[in-house]
Scaffold this active site. Sequence first.
Site, PDB file in Angstrom:
ATOM      1  CG  ASP A  66      14.661  42.623  55.456  1.00  9.07           C
ATOM      2  OD1 ASP A  66      13.663  43.365  55.350  1.00  9.07           O
ATOM      3  OD2 ASP A  66      14.798  41.810  56.377  1.00  9.07           O
TER       4      ASP A  66
ATOM      5  CB  CYS B 280       6.719  45.473  58.342  1.00 11.36           C
ATOM      6  SG  CYS B 280       8.407  44.843  58.335  1.00 11.36           S
TER       7      CYS B 280
ATOM      8  CE1 TYR C   8      10.016  39.466  56.566  1.00 13.39           C
ATOM      9  CE2 TYR C   8       8.309  40.992  55.841  1.00 13.39           C
ATOM     10  CZ  TYR C   8       9.564  40.443  55.693  1.00 13.39           C
ATOM     11  OH  TYR C   8      10.376  40.851  54.651  1.00 13.39           O
TER      12      TYR C   8
ATOM     13  CE1 TYR D 290      11.126  38.705  60.580  1.00 12.15           C
ATOM     14  CE2 TYR D 290      12.367  37.181  59.202  1.00 12.15           C
ATOM     15  CZ  TYR D 290      12.200  38.440  59.753  1.00 12.15           C
ATOM     16  OH  TYR D 290      13.120  39.430  59.481  1.00 12.15           O
TER      17      TYR D 290
ATOM     18  CD  GLU E 126       6.087  43.796  54.127  1.00 20.33           C
ATOM     19  OE1 GLU E 126       6.779  42.780  53.876  1.00 20.33           O
ATOM     20  OE2 GLU E 126       6.511  44.734  54.826  1.00 20.33           O
TER      21      GLU E 126
END
Length: 229
Positions: A53, A144, A148, A172, A214
């Site tokens: 990441d 993204c 998330y 998140y 993802e």
Amino acid sequence: MTTPGSSTARPYSEELWEAITPIHKAILDHPFITGLVDGTLPRAAFRHFIVQDSHYLRDYARALALCAAKAPGEEDVRAFASDAVGAIAAEQEMHAAFMADLGGSAGEAAALPVGPATRAYTSYLLATVYGGSFLDGLAAVLPCYWIYARVGAELLAESSPDPLYRRWIAAYGDESFQSVVRRVVSLADRTGAEATGAQRAHALGHFVTTSRYEWMFWDAAWREETWPV
């Protein structure tokens, strides 16, 4: 057929999310995600995720900067530029803290190889944002943000017995992140409403592809993916 500037029967975001509903479910059902919630995720898999990441976010920040350059309005330029800075800050701060908790350092993470799924994802992302329209680029970077946010919100309701994983979920699921995502989704609605049907369909293809990436990103962490040769 939809023409530029015409109204559509429903927001573009509904069209986008409907297209990835099975992918979203597959992500929530993935053992990496369920392991975060019940605390059984191996530390090695989480470490792999954090390392990759940190690599991913460097290129994601470049993609957001390109979106800022192509954005139609000044407010959108400022917002994407701010998000690009935020992506770099997240890589420097949050990931450094997680690496420290895992017995490593940000420098160690930076020295480790970029994995196959990460390289494929960021290469596709940058190629789309560089070569496509603003709507294409927006659709490519949106998963993204949005996935998330959705995953974070759903996991926040369940939390985790593991304090490390609980902290990741909280980042998140937090309202400050959710509000940023709502702003980008709203921009997708506005931009999609001004596009032709063909342009919307083309951008939707990018949205689906990066949504698949993802899932692949989490799966790669779960498998601790390395280059085969």
